[in-house]
Scaffold this motif. Structure first.
Motif, short mmCIF file in Angstrom:
data_model
loop_
_atom_site.label_atom_id
_atom_site.label_comp_id
_atom_site.label_asym_id
_atom_site.label_seq_id
_atom_site.Cartn_x
_atom_site.Cartn_y
_atom_site.Cartn_z
N ILE A 1 0.69 25.88 -8.07
CA ILE A 1 -0.61 25.80 -7.80
C ILE A 1 -0.86 25.27 -6.35
O ILE A 1 0.01 24.51 -5.74
N LYS A 2 -1.65 25.79 -5.53
CA LYS A 2 -1.92 25.73 -4.13
C LYS A 2 -3.50 25.63 -3.83
O LYS A 2 -4.35 26.67 -4.35
N TRP A 3 -3.90 24.74 -3.47
CA TRP A 3 -5.43 24.37 -3.09
C TRP A 3 -5.57 25.48 -1.49
O TRP A 3 -5.07 25.28 -0.61
N PRO A 4 -6.66 26.39 -1.74
CA PRO A 4 -6.80 27.11 -0.51
C PRO A 4 -7.76 26.53 0.64
O PRO A 4 -7.64 27.00 1.58
N LEU B 1 0.69 -1.15 0.12
CA LEU B 1 0.11 0.10 -0.06
C LEU B 1 0.94 1.29 0.02
O LEU B 1 2.03 1.25 0.39
N ALA B 2 0.40 2.49 -0.44
CA ALA B 2 0.95 3.43 -0.52
C ALA B 2 -0.01 4.73 -0.03
O ALA B 2 -1.20 4.75 -0.26
N LEU B 3 0.35 5.70 0.88
CA LEU B 3 -0.29 6.64 1.25
C LEU B 3 -0.06 8.00 0.19
O LEU B 3 1.37 8.43 0.16
N VAL B 4 -0.99 8.82 -0.47
CA VAL B 4 -0.60 9.77 -1.32
C VAL B 4 -1.00 11.09 -0.79
O VAL B 4 -2.19 11.28 -0.15
N VAL B 5 -0.24 12.08 -0.69
CA VAL B 5 -0.40 13.39 -0.22
C VAL B 5 -1.56 14.01 -1.44
O VAL B 5 -0.68 14.35 -2.48
N SER B 6 -2.53 14.46 -1.16
CA SER B 6 -3.45 14.76 -2.38
C SER B 6 -3.22 16.58 -2.65
O SER B 6 -2.46 17.17 -1.98
N VAL B 7 -3.51 16.77 -3.85
CA VAL B 7 -3.38 18.15 -4.25
C VAL B 7 -4.22 18.97 -3.38
O VAL B 7 -3.96 20.15 -3.24
N LEU B 8 -5.30 18.28 -3.17
CA LEU B 8 -6.49 18.94 -1.96
C LEU B 8 -5.52 19.04 -0.54
O LEU B 8 -6.21 18.38 0.19
#
Length: 279
Positions: A184-187, A158-165
């Protein structure tokens, strides 16, 4: 057994009546053309309906297998697409040779999303591929339509992914039409919208411009789609544009993603650690 025979003996009249009724109904449908046709058509409709329902149930349960197969095929096609993009010659008067290692730099690995969040200020995804599949922290994760995030940690499977969100996550980006750089940065709200930062107000930005990953991205390959400019304004300090980007990736319905292996990542990291420190 004796009680059963006694019960049948007591109910013999009713049982005989039911038997005669069944024989009568059978004779009606057997020897009358209209009733026979009606029976034949009705039973065929029922059988067809049952078969159609059964097939729909089977198809539904096979969708996961079909989707997984398509995701694997798409991963192969995406790897080839990344290769072809690397092979394109720049529009300069100087010839540019792309080595075989650079052409085969990126490889896509299909993976299924088994858990994710989209409503927090810091969102993550869990995918069903890990170290045994060659997945390592720092690898880029994309969807069939755009960027998704970056691998944060792995187990064997398994892998844990840091979302763009994620409010602490940022992605180097550029406007496809002009090549103007920003990030790009999510507010922290609306999973469909992100901000494009640090684009000078003196640069022309048009609503409808496509935003892609930049050529100087430490995680993502260049020119991976991010979104489309939905709104353009000015920041409060009147120095940079206030750009709202409608993200291409639909996180709420995300099922399959592609982890991008960068075969030269280790070499690049080792090389960059040898940079002399500025005085």
């Amino acid at each position: 057994m004796i009680q059963l025979f006694q019960f049948l003996a007591r109910q013999r009249v009713i049982l005989l009546l039911l038997l005669l009724e069944l024989v009568n109904i059978w004779a009606v449908f057997k020897y009358n053309a209209y009733q026979h046709s009606l029976y034949f058509n009705t039973t065929n409709q029922w059988a067809a309906s049952i078969l159609a329902t059964t097939q729909e149930v089977k198809t539904y349960h096979q969708l996961r297998i079909v989707n997984g197969t398509l995701a694997q095929e798409n991963a192969q096609l995406r790897s080839e697409l990344l290769r072809l993009k690397s092979q394109q010659q720049p529009l300069t008067k100087f010839p540019y040779y792309v080595s075989e290692a650079m052409l085969n730099r990126y490889q896509a690995v299909a993976s299924r999303v088994i858990d994710q969040s989209t409503r927090m200020s810091q969102n993550y995804l869990t995918i069903d591929k890990g170290r045994s599949d060659g997945i390592l922290p720092g690898m880029a994760v994309i969807s069939s339509t755009g960027i998704v995030g970056k691998v944060m940690s792995c187990t064997d499977n398994l892998a844990l992914v840091v979302s763009v969100l994620h409010t602490s996550n940022s992605v180097s980006a550029k406007l496809k039409r002009s090549g103007e750089l920003g990030y790009i940065k999510w507010p922290g709200y609306q999973s469909e919208v992100a901000d494009m930062m640090d684009v000078s107000k003196y640069k022309k930005v048009v609503k409808g411009d496509t935003v892609v990953t930049s050529d100087y991205n430490a995680v993502f390959p260049p020119n991976i789609p991010i979104g489309i400019v939905a709104k353009v304004g000015l920041e409060k300090d009147d120095t940079f544009h206030d750009i709202k980007v409608m993200l291409f990736t639909q996180f709420a319905t995300l099922q399959y993603v592609y982890v991008i292996k960068n075969r030269l990542a280790g070499q690049q990291a080792q090389l960059e650690t040898t940079k002399p420190k500025s005085e």
